[in-house]
Scaffold this motif. Structure first.
Motif, PDB file in Angstrom:
ATOM      1  N   PRO A 128      28.279  28.128 -41.988  1.00 20.60           N
ATOM      2  CA  PRO A 128      28.778  28.991 -43.060  1.00 20.60           C
ATOM      3  C   PRO A 128      29.818  30.021 -42.622  1.00 20.60           C
ATOM      4  N   ALA A 129      29.752  30.472 -41.375  1.00 19.77           N
ATOM      5  CA  ALA A 129      30.733  31.470 -40.920  1.00 19.77           C
ATOM      6  C   ALA A 129      32.148  30.910 -40.937  1.00 19.77           C
TER       7      ALA A 129
ATOM      8  N   LEU B 146      25.476  20.232 -47.566  1.00 26.54           N
ATOM      9  CA  LEU B 146      26.751  20.655 -46.984  1.00 26.54           C
ATOM     10  C   LEU B 146      27.586  21.417 -48.017  1.00 26.54           C
ATOM     11  N   MET B 147      27.623  20.902 -49.229  1.00 24.61           N
ATOM     12  CA  MET B 147      28.418  21.548 -50.273  1.00 24.61           C
ATOM     13  C   MET B 147      27.846  22.918 -50.627  1.00 24.61           C
TER      14      MET B 147
ATOM     15  N   LEU C 251      28.468  28.629 -50.926  1.00 26.56           N
ATOM     16  CA  LEU C 251      27.798  29.928 -50.932  1.00 26.56           C
ATOM     17  C   LEU C 251      28.055  30.733 -49.668  1.00 26.56           C
ATOM     18  N   LYS C 252      28.617  30.068 -48.672  1.00 25.21           N
ATOM     19  CA  LYS C 252      28.911  30.712 -47.385  1.00 25.21           C
ATOM     20  C   LYS C 252      27.658  31.335 -46.758  1.00 25.21           C
ATOM     21  N   ARG C 253      26.564  30.660 -46.926  1.00 22.66           N
ATOM     22  CA  ARG C 253      25.326  31.105 -46.282  1.00 22.66           C
ATOM     23  C   ARG C 253      24.494  29.877 -45.933  1.00 22.66           C
TER      24      ARG C 253
ATOM     25  N   GLU D   3      18.656  26.013 -38.453  1.00 31.37           N
ATOM     26  CA  GLU D   3      18.608  24.688 -37.811  1.00 31.37           C
ATOM     27  C   GLU D   3      18.447  23.569 -38.847  1.00 31.37           C
ATOM     28  N   HIS D   4      19.124  23.731 -39.990  1.00 31.72           N
ATOM     29  CA  HIS D   4      18.963  22.723 -41.039  1.00 31.72           C
ATOM     30  C   HIS D   4      19.507  21.362 -40.600  1.00 31.72           C
TER      31      HIS D   4
END
Length: 283
Positions: free
Chosen positions: A55-56, A144-145, A150-152, A157-158
Motif C-alpha cells: 500500500p505504501a 489487490l484492488m 484504499l492505500k492500506r 502478511e496477506h
C-alpha cells in the motif's frame, strides 16, 4: 461414460459475454490489435501487482488501475474457457518454471515462455489454473484492488512470498493469450493415434453411411473388404464347379466312346459266329 461437464454460460463469469464464450478469439484479437501490445501490457501488470501488494507504493488515484484489473480478470475468464473447452489437464507441478535448460535461456534472453523449447500457451494456461482455481484468482484480484484503492493493508502478511508467484502467473497468462493471438488460435498436441475430423468431414461421413445403409451397402472400408473377399470366394467356387463339370463331361464322353467300341467288337463277334454256323450247316 456419461459426460457430466456443465456447459459454460455468461452467468458463470463476471465479465464475459456469450459471444466471447463461444469464440474467445473475438476478445483476444480485439485486445492485442486495438488496446495494447504485449510489452506495455506486461508493464501494466507488473505495476498493478507491485503497488497493490504494498500500500505504501499505491497509485490508487489513477483510473487505469480499474481498467487493468478489469482486463486481467476478463483474461482469466477467457483462459478458463479455453482451459475447459479444450479439456486441458492440470499440471502436477505448476510452480516448475522451466522444463529444460533451453527454456531457461529463452526466458532469460527473451523473455519467451516455452515448454521444451516451444511456445506453449496451453502449458501456461493449465499451470495457471493448477496453481489455484478461478474463484481463488477472483479473490486475489479483489484483494489487490482493495489494497491499491484504499492505500492500506487488508491484513499483515496477506500475500507474503506468494506475491512473486501471483505476478509471474499473471504475466505468463498474458503471454499465453498473446501467443494464441500470434498463432490465430490454440494448437494442442495430441497422441499420434488421435485423428481430427472437421465438422464438414464428419457430416459427409455420416451422410455416406446413411446412404450405404439405405442401399444395403457396406458401412465402412472393412465391410467393403469383406464383401470383396466374399465375391472373390464365390467366383472361385463357381469356377471350380465349372471346371469339375467340364472334367466330368469329358470323362463321360470317353466312357461312351469306349463302350461303343466294345459294343462294335461284340457285334462283330456275333456276326462271325453266325457266319461260321451257317457254313457248318451247309451241305
Amino acid at each position: 461414460m456419461k459426460n457430466t461437464q456443465k456447459k459454460l454460460k455468461a452467468k458463470h463469469f463476471r465479465y464475459l459475454s456469450k459471444k466471447n464464450i463461444k469464440n474467445p478469439m473475438i476478445y483476444i484479437r480485439d485486445f492485442f490489435q486495438q488496446q495494447t501490445d504485449i510489452i506495455n501490457w506486461q508493464n501494466d501488470i507488473n505495476l498493478f501487482v507491485t503497488t497493490g501488494a504494498y500500500p505504501a507504493m499505491s497509485t490508487g488515484g489513477y483510473p487505469e488501475n480499474g481498467y487493468n484489473c478489469h482486463q486481467m480478470i476478463k483474461q482469466m475468464e477467457i483462459a478458463y474457457v479455453i482451459f475447459k473447452q479444450c479439456g486441458l489437464p492440470k499440471h502436477k507441478n505448476p510452480l516448475t518454471l522451466f522444463d529444460t535448460r533451453k527454456d531457461y535461456f529463452n526466458y532469460s534472453y527473451g523473455p519467451e515462455f516455452t515448454c521444451n523449447n516451444k511456445k506453449s500457451p496451453y502449458d501456461l494456461i493449465r499451470k495457471f489454473f493448477s496453481y489455484q482455481s478461478l474463484q481463488k484468482w477472483y479473490k486475489t484480484m479483489d484483494d489487490l484492488m482493495e489494497q491499491l484503492t484504499l492505500k492500506r493493508s487488508i491484513g499483515d502478511e496477506h500475500f507474503g512470498d506468494k506475491i512473486v508467484v501471483i505476478r509471474e502467473f499473471l504475466i505468463r497468462l498474458a503471454y499465453a493469450l498473446y501467443y494464441i493471438y500470434e498463432n490465430g488460435g490454440i494448437t494442442i498436441p495430441l497422441p499420434p493415434y488421435v485423428h481430427i475430423q472437421s465438422r464438414k468431414q464428419h457430416e459427409e461421413a455420416e451422410s455416406n453411411n446413411e446412404t450405404n445403409e439405405s442401399l444395403g451397402g457396406p458401412h465402412d472400408i472393412r465391410d467393403e473388404e469383406k464383401m470383396s473377399e466374399m465375391n472373390s470366394a464365390e467366383l472361385e467356387t463357381k469356377n471350380k464347379g465349372a471346371n469339375l463339370k467340364e472334367d466330368a463331361t469329358h470323362k463321360i464322353t470317353l466312357l461312351n466312346v469306349e463302350a461303343a467300341d466294345h459294343l462294335d467288337t461284340v457285334t462283330t463277334l456275333e456276326e462271325n459266329m453266325t457266319c461260321i454256323q451257317q457254313t457248318l450247316q451247309s451241305p
